[in-house]
Design a protein around this motif. Structure first.
Motif, PDB file in Angstrom:
ATOM      1  N   TYR A 146      38.229  87.715  -5.061  1.00  0.00           N
ATOM      2  CA  TYR A 146      38.883  88.304  -3.897  1.00  0.00           C
ATOM      3  C   TYR A 146      39.536  87.189  -3.090  1.00  0.00           C
ATOM      4  CZ  TYR A 146      36.223  92.552  -4.876  1.00  0.00           C
ATOM      5  OH  TYR A 146      35.696  93.668  -5.473  1.00  0.00           O
ATOM      6  N   LEU A 158      43.872  90.476  -1.634  1.00  0.00           N
ATOM      7  CA  LEU A 158      44.239  90.544  -3.042  1.00  0.00           C
ATOM      8  C   LEU A 158      42.967  90.444  -3.867  1.00  0.00           C
ATOM      9  CD1 LEU A 158      47.094  87.872  -2.977  1.00  0.00           C
ATOM     10  CD2 LEU A 158      47.444  90.329  -3.028  1.00  0.00           C
ATOM     11  N   HIS A 159      42.909  91.172  -4.967  1.00  0.00           N
ATOM     12  CA  HIS A 159      41.742  91.040  -5.827  1.00  0.00           C
ATOM     13  C   HIS A 159      42.153  91.223  -7.277  1.00  0.00           C
ATOM     14  CE1 HIS A 159      41.949  95.425  -5.626  1.00  0.00           C
ATOM     15  NE2 HIS A 159      41.186  95.446  -6.715  1.00  0.00           N
ATOM     16  N   GLY A 160      41.344  90.675  -8.163  1.00  0.00           N
ATOM     17  CA  GLY A 160      41.636  90.778  -9.583  1.00  0.00           C
ATOM     18  C   GLY A 160      40.482  90.244 -10.405  1.00  0.00           C
ATOM     19  N   ALA A 185      45.679  90.119 -11.688  1.00  0.00           N
ATOM     20  CA  ALA A 185      45.700  91.298 -10.820  1.00  0.00           C
ATOM     21  C   ALA A 185      46.627  92.356 -11.404  1.00  0.00           C
ATOM     22  CB  ALA A 185      46.169  90.905  -9.423  1.00  0.00           C
ATOM     23  N   THR A 187      49.282  95.457 -10.676  1.00  0.00           N
ATOM     24  CA  THR A 187      50.186  96.030  -9.696  1.00  0.00           C
ATOM     25  C   THR A 187      50.850  97.261 -10.291  1.00  0.00           C
ATOM     26  OG1 THR A 187      51.980  94.565 -10.433  1.00  0.00           O
ATOM     27  CG2 THR A 187      50.659  93.836  -8.560  1.00  0.00           C
ATOM     28  N   LYS A 197      50.027  93.799 -15.370  1.00  0.00           N
ATOM     29  CA  LYS A 197      49.067  92.725 -15.119  1.00  0.00           C
ATOM     30  C   LYS A 197      49.800  91.399 -14.968  1.00  0.00           C
ATOM     31  CE  LYS A 197      44.904  94.559 -17.333  1.00  0.00           C
ATOM     32  NZ  LYS A 197      43.849  94.283 -18.344  1.00  0.00           N
ATOM     33  N   GLY A 199      49.051  87.182 -13.695  1.00  0.00           N
ATOM     34  CA  GLY A 199      48.008  86.236 -13.320  1.00  0.00           C
ATOM     35  C   GLY A 199      48.405  84.799 -13.553  1.00  0.00           C
ATOM     36  N   LEU A 226      52.364  87.744  -7.901  1.00  0.00           N
ATOM     37  CA  LEU A 226      51.406  88.823  -8.157  1.00  0.00           C
ATOM     38  C   LEU A 226      51.907  90.167  -7.630  1.00  0.00           C
ATOM     39  CD1 LEU A 226      47.976  87.162  -7.316  1.00  0.00           C
ATOM     40  CD2 LEU A 226      48.937  87.561  -9.575  1.00  0.00           C
TER      41      LEU A 226
END
Length: 228
Positions: A146, A158-160, A185, A187, A197, A199, A226
């Protein structure tokens, strides 16, 4: 390397006093320049070369701040006199009251930033020194990362997924060589059920990353990629 002892209150946060004008990344840049002066003094004895080095470091630091008043200039001017590690540490320690803490974050605020994370634990905010943060980051369940950043005057989450790498690499946020992992992450794509995806590699340890950041350029670029 220069090690500076800094003091904060129990929460690791301080009031954003009017005289505070230095962000964490700018403080780190100044720290890097102070280290350059210490290294230059230790490895060279040409007075003219050292004078030029001090002038360049002084000029680079002042360019970080478009408009400085006389008090702020007086705070930064001692950089030009740094020769030894003790000088650098004393100079950097007196900068501490002028460092702007990262925006106040609360446990409730984190839940609002990540409403879909029903079991969000979050970091132990009382242990975070916000003066040493350009962003807030933490890992949960070993595979979820996170990030909380400040964008356009407000906090954004933002998280992933996060996968540690066995090899060191260049972090996309601080642009330094460190122990990294792949942050990925999802979107929304062109349709409601379509996700993309994206990253890149980032530091495994967000404290190390925040300590390395000496410009926000790479952080902003990382976030923009991202969110495309």
């Amino acid at each position: 390397m220069i090690h500076v002892k800094e003091t904060t209150d129990k929460t690791g946060n301080t009031d954003n006093r009017p005289e505070a004008f230095i962000r964490n990344d700018q403080y780190n840049f100044i720290k890097d320049q102070a280290q350059i002066l210490v290294n230059g003094q230790a490895t060279g004895n040409d007075a003219e070369v050292l004078s030029v080095l001090r002038h360049l470091s002084h000029e680079k630091v002042f360019k970080l701040f478009p408009s400085l008043d006389d008090e702020q200039k007086a705070v930064l001017n001692p950089l030009a006199t740094v020769k030894e590690t003790a000088d650098a540490e004393a100079f950097l320690e007196q900068l501490t009251p002028y460092v702007i803490p990262f925006r106040n974050v609360t446990d409730q605020g984190l839940k609002k930033l990540f409403p879909k994370a029903k079991k969000l634990k979050g970091p132990k905010l009382e242990t975070v020194d916000f003066k040493k943060r350009s962003y807030l980051g933490w890992i949960e369940s070993s595979t979820l990362m996170y990030l909380v950043i400040e964008k356009d005057g407000r906090l954004e989450g933002l998280h992933g997924s996060f996968t540690r790498s066995a090899k060191k690499g260049i972090c996309s946020i601080c642009n330094r060589h460190s122990e990294v992992g792949m942050f990925t992450a999802k979107t929304k794509g062109s349709s409601q059920d379509h996700f993309i995806k994206r990253g890149n590699y980032v530091c495994q340890d967000n404290e190390t990353c925040n300590r390395n950041i000496n410009t926000l350029e790479y952080l902003h670029e990382f976030v923009e990629r991202l969110q495309k």
